[in-house]
Design a protein around this motif. Sequence first.
Motif, PDB file in Angstrom:
ATOM      1  N   THR A 260       0.843  -1.203   0.000  1.00  0.00           N
ATOM      2  CA  THR A 260       0.000   0.000   0.000  1.00  0.00           C
ATOM      3  C   THR A 260       0.877   1.253   0.000  1.00  0.00           C
ATOM      4  O   THR A 260       0.641   2.190  -0.775  1.00  0.00           O
ATOM      5  N   VAL A 261       1.899   1.265   0.857  1.00  0.00           N
ATOM      6  CA  VAL A 261       2.788   2.437   0.937  1.00  0.00           C
ATOM      7  C   VAL A 261       3.432   2.692  -0.433  1.00  0.00           C
ATOM      8  O   VAL A 261       3.443   3.830  -0.930  1.00  0.00           O
ATOM      9  N   ARG A 262       3.941   1.640  -1.060  1.00  0.00           N
ATOM     10  CA  ARG A 262       4.582   1.814  -2.378  1.00  0.00           C
ATOM     11  C   ARG A 262       3.591   2.337  -3.413  1.00  0.00           C
ATOM     12  O   ARG A 262       3.913   3.210  -4.222  1.00  0.00           O
ATOM     13  N   THR A 263       2.369   1.802  -3.380  1.00  0.00           N
ATOM     14  CA  THR A 263       1.346   2.225  -4.349  1.00  0.00           C
ATOM     15  C   THR A 263       0.995   3.699  -4.152  1.00  0.00           C
ATOM     16  O   THR A 263       0.908   4.471  -5.111  1.00  0.00           O
ATOM     17  N   VAL A 264       0.810   4.102  -2.901  1.00  0.00           N
ATOM     18  CA  VAL A 264       0.467   5.504  -2.624  1.00  0.00           C
ATOM     19  C   VAL A 264       1.640   6.414  -2.992  1.00  0.00           C
ATOM     20  O   VAL A 264       1.449   7.470  -3.606  1.00  0.00           O
ATOM     21  N   ALA A 265       2.857   6.002  -2.627  1.00  0.00           N
ATOM     22  CA  ALA A 265       4.039   6.836  -2.912  1.00  0.00           C
ATOM     23  C   ALA A 265       4.146   7.109  -4.411  1.00  0.00           C
ATOM     24  O   ALA A 265       4.490   8.226  -4.822  1.00  0.00           O
ATOM     25  N   ALA A 266       3.818   6.109  -5.229  1.00  0.00           N
ATOM     26  CA  ALA A 266       3.919   6.278  -6.679  1.00  0.00           C
ATOM     27  C   ALA A 266       2.817   7.188  -7.213  1.00  0.00           C
ATOM     28  O   ALA A 266       2.987   7.821  -8.256  1.00  0.00           O
ATOM     29  N   ALA A 267       1.702   7.270  -6.515  1.00  0.00           N
ATOM     30  CA  ALA A 267       0.559   8.033  -7.018  1.00  0.00           C
ATOM     31  C   ALA A 267       0.506   9.472  -6.504  1.00  0.00           C
ATOM     32  O   ALA A 267      -0.161  10.316  -7.099  1.00  0.00           O
ATOM     33  N   LEU A 268       1.184   9.769  -5.408  1.00  0.00           N
ATOM     34  CA  LEU A 268       1.053  11.089  -4.777  1.00  0.00           C
ATOM     35  C   LEU A 268       1.866  12.150  -5.506  1.00  0.00           C
ATOM     36  O   LEU A 268       2.985  11.880  -5.946  1.00  0.00           O
TER      37      LEU A 268
END
Length: 336
Positions: free
Chosen positions: A116-124
């Motif tokens: 989840t952290v990696r996914t959010v980091a890529a989208a923010l």
Amino acid sequence: MALRGTALSPPPVWFMRQAGRYLPEYRALRARAGGFMDLCLDPRKAAEATLQPIRRYAMDGAILFADILIVPYGLGVDVGFREGEGPALPPLHPGERLPDFAPDVFARRTAPVMETVRTVAAALPASTTLIGFAGAPWTVATYMVEGGSSREFSATKRWAYGAPDSFQVLIDRLVEATVAYLCAQVVAGAEAVQLFDSWAGVLPEEAFRRWSVAPARAIVAALKARHPGVPVIGFPRGAGAGIAEYAAATGVDAISLDTSVPLAWARHAMSELVLQGNLDPQWLVVGGDGLDAEVARIRDAMRGRPFVFNLGHGIVPETPPENVARAIAVLRRGNG
Ligand code: CP3
């Protein structure tokens, strides 16, 4: 930047529990997820929940969508959430075998959160800070010992006061697991982390030192040894004047103030730290001119010093979403 000690005008803003049931899009996502833990452990859906408030309001911080009870889950505890009742865990009794911290098992069980952290980091957007978090050992221990939410914390206190050596073993295990959990979040892309000690305020001073301050200090030291640049926010909710000792002794970079902390006192008593807080979440339910005035009062009281605008506790489900937009607009308008 604010978390590294720069005074910004207007101050950056995010809200505890900014993702959650007050948002219709969260309720829709939640309905598709099954149980609450299933939502926390589904990286695509949890990333979506993290991003929902950012899309609506463009807060400056995005807090990872998960729960403080992921740590006991990672230790192998059977964590459930009952609809309308909150968390349900098998209550832990003194003298019983404690859950083991096995680093590889823990890492495997909490791996979805890191995804989840990696996914959010890529989208923010680069300008939005991704904030990881964990519950503090004392607060997490209360849920493990009581088997869920509690009003008096009687079982946990009786264990902590009556058999401190064995309670210390539980706290130490939670310290170890929390360090591993927060380090993994940082490696995955969290840019700052907050430690939620939601029930720090029920402890008398010696117990507060031992079960809230000391574990926080150990966690901060271990995290900083591996990731020196990552700001840590401490939230010893309800600690009263003890918050100043917590601020001085734990090594946190920033302190999240609960609703009851007087701002002029906080400025003076914790002048070395970044402060965060402390709008009463009920103001976001009430709205109107009173909300505007309260946002302005807090902003003005913290003017000229490093500050992050937030609540004194989490957003409540009854909050009209438009009041969140209103509070942020008032904050950002009044930067003169
Ligand atoms: O802040 C955020 O938006 C990120 C996500 C987040 C949640 N819980 C999601 C959640 C965070 C940071 C937390 C922290 C948390 N969880 C704390 C510390 C902060 C605080 O509020 O004091 C605590 C004590 C918990 C434990 C917990 N989780 C309880 C007692 C409950 C039940 C009460 C309730 O509000 O329902 C939860 C459930 C929970 N955690 C929900 C959310 C969005 C609601 C559950 C649902 O959607 O059905």
